[in-house]
Scaffold this active site. Structure first.
Site, short mmCIF file in Angstrom:
data_model
loop_
_atom_site.label_atom_id
_atom_site.label_comp_id
_atom_site.label_asym_id
_atom_site.label_seq_id
_atom_site.Cartn_x
_atom_site.Cartn_y
_atom_site.Cartn_z
N CYS A 1 -1.54 0.69 -15.61
CA CYS A 1 -0.34 0.98 -14.84
C CYS A 1 0.36 -0.25 -14.25
CB CYS A 1 -0.69 1.99 -13.74
SG CYS A 1 0.74 2.83 -13.01
N LYS B 1 -8.49 -2.41 -13.18
CA LYS B 1 -7.13 -2.61 -12.69
C LYS B 1 -7.14 -3.87 -11.82
CE LYS B 1 -3.19 -0.05 -10.83
NZ LYS B 1 -2.71 1.26 -10.36
N GLU C 1 -4.06 7.21 -16.58
CA GLU C 1 -4.71 6.78 -15.34
C GLU C 1 -4.94 8.00 -14.45
OE1 GLU C 1 -3.78 3.48 -11.82
OE2 GLU C 1 -2.11 4.57 -12.74
#
Length: 513
Positions: free
Chosen positions: A380, A346, A271
């Site tokens: 993440c 995300k 990321e």
């Protein structure tokens, strides 16, 4: 090199397909272009039709933007019938393919070519890989073919074919055809004399090259087997200053090249791996600086797609900021090696991303079909929400990729421990990759901590601690690990526990809105 890059940039789609009668004219044109110095340098339509009827899966073409640019022809032979000296005409049954034996034990390559303008792009490797996969699928003992040595004519007076081959093997002489075949795990068996009539460049010699199928099982009847191993490549990226975009992508290509050299099927980047480019906007406010960074996103996506095609590897591009309709998102791309591109977002942004940057969460949750199976990608913080990966598992996900960026050990521990849990509860493999190092000139991205790893379920067929492989913490490196998808099928049906099957769907359920 620039010519190759220009050709790659023109590729929108790349595919390997069975040869059909409709492909003949393009096939013929590509062959003529590939062998400009040879007489009668293409197969007749009647010959190819006969070959396709006998063994359709052995005859394939490689198409770029739906146009044939390369081809591969092969038959199955009883290898004992060709234990001594023989010619190309003999092994092809006088070009009528009467030597093809569906019950034979070796796949014999009789043709492979690539248009000149598409050479140097590793397309030939794809055709050889297809032959290897077909050989494994049909449970054949191996692959063989008579390989030309077009550079030999220049050395024929000074050395024998055997001496020439040895010098090529030791890199004292460069023979583009033989060099390529040796680099694809083929070994020299013997020299064939008078193999191809009229091949003046090779002085009518050929090198019998062989590849052994290590998965071959001798059985009474034909058995179809399939290699289930997928090789994952993880990039543990070092945050460091870069002069410009080109220098950053040069480093990215270095890692792609390294993983491709190990025949990895996937390359996973972290990321915000492109955060070093924010240093150029250090005079701006933090929200403006990351919006300036977003200007590179399209360029990075296009460059990664080129690399995926050129190096024959699927690339999970980590993630980077992107502005859509005035809103800032954290997105990534799955660049397939066939030229297609998928996008992932995300879903859950961290409090810091929202507060400092004004980042907005995405709304698309999906799996992706690849040539190695169905995969999922969570960026993440998303790995810390078990609902997301469970929905992906319900869609058939076998591998979950988690690109992450964490600044401290406790932040890293959350991603790691949650990712390990996702592997157990969803009966899948999970690969996580992050960045390490410091960026003194980039506010809000100044420190990073990571230990990239591949996690597995915890059962007898897997490591007892659920760790397939892990990188050295806070060290720039690549991590390569093989995962066996067939083990997941066995786990799903015969595991000590069956996390997916044992869910109490009579009491609770999970679905997308």
């Amino acid at each position: 090199m620039s010519e190759i890059k220009e050709t790659v940039e023109k590729i929108d789609n790349l595919s390997i397909e069975y040869l059909t009668e409709a492909d003949y004219e393009e096939f013929k044109e590509a062959m003529i272009a590939s062998y400009p110095d040879q007489k009668d340098n293409y197969w007749l339509k009647s010959e190819l039709n006969k070959l396709c009827k006998k063994f359709p899966e052995g005859q394939v073409v490689l198409k770029v933007n739906d146009v044939v640019v390369a081809g591969s022809l092969s038959i199955i032979v009883n290898y004992e019938d060709f234990s001594g000296q023989y010619t190309y005409e003999q092994v092809t049954g006088n070009f009528q393919f009467t030597t093809h034996d569906a019950k034979g034990d070796v796949l014999y390559g009789i043709e492979i070519f690539i248009r000149p303008e598409y050479r140097g792009m590793r397309l030939g490797r794809r055709l050889y890989d297809y032959r290897k996969e077909l050989c494994e699928k049909l449970n054949l003992r191996g692959i063989a073919f008579g390989g030309r040595i077009p550079g030999y004519h220049a050395f024929a007076k000074a050395m024998t074919p055997k001496e020439y081959i040895e010098k090529v093997k030791h890199r004292e002489i460069s023979d583009p055809v033989l060099n390529f075949q040796l680099s694809n795990d083929f070994h020299v068996s013997r020299v064939l004399k008078n193999y191809l009539d009229g091949d003046k460049q090779s002085q009518e010699y050929a090198v019998l090259l062989e590849w052994d199928n290590i998965y071959y099982t001798k059985v009474e009847e034909s058995t179809i087997t399939r290699k289930s191993t997928v090789r994952l490549g993880l990039v543990q990226w070092q945050m460091r200053p870069y002069k410009n975009f080109d220098e950053l992508m040069q480093q990215a290509e270095y890692f792609v090249d390294s993983l491709a050299a190990y025949h990895a099927d996937f390359a996973l980047f972290p990321e915000y791996f492109n955060a070093p480019l924010m240093a150029a906007y250090n005079d701006q406010s933090v929200p403006d600086a990351i919006r300036s960074l977003a200007k590179y996103t399209v360029q990075i996506r296009e460059r990664f797609s080129e690399l995926a095609i050129q190096y024959n590897i699927n690339i999970v591009t980590g993630s980077m900021p992107e502005i859509i309709d005035g809103q800032l998102y954290n997105i990534g791309n799955l660049c397939h090696r066939d030229g297609s591109i998928d996008r992932y977002e995300k879903i859950h942004v961290t409090p810091d991303e929202e507060k400092v940057w004004g980042l907005k969460g995405g709304d698309t949750i999906r799996t992706f079909d690849t040539d190695c199976g169905k995969i999922g990608i969570l960026i993440c913080y998303d790995s810390e929400f078990p609902e997301l990966s469970r929905m992906l598992a319900q869609e058939g996900m076998t591998m979950l990729f988690v690109p992450f960026f964490t600044d401290t050990q406790n932040a890293y521990a959350r991603v790691r421990l949650c990712s390990q849990a996702r592997a157990v509860e969803n009966e899948c493999y999970v690969a996580i990759a992050g960045s390490i190092g410091n960026l003194p000139q980039v506010e809000n991205m100044d420190i990073s901590y990571a230990q990239s790893a591949v996690f597995t379920p915890c059962d007898f067929a897997f490591p007892s601690n659920g760790i397939k492989a892990e990188a050295t913490a806070n060290t720039e490196m690549i991590l390569v690990a093989d995962v066996d998808l067939d083990l997941l099928k066995e786990l799903h049906n015969y595991g000590s526990v069956k996390n997916l099957k044992d869910r109490r769907t009579d009491l609770y359920d999970l679905r997308k809105m």
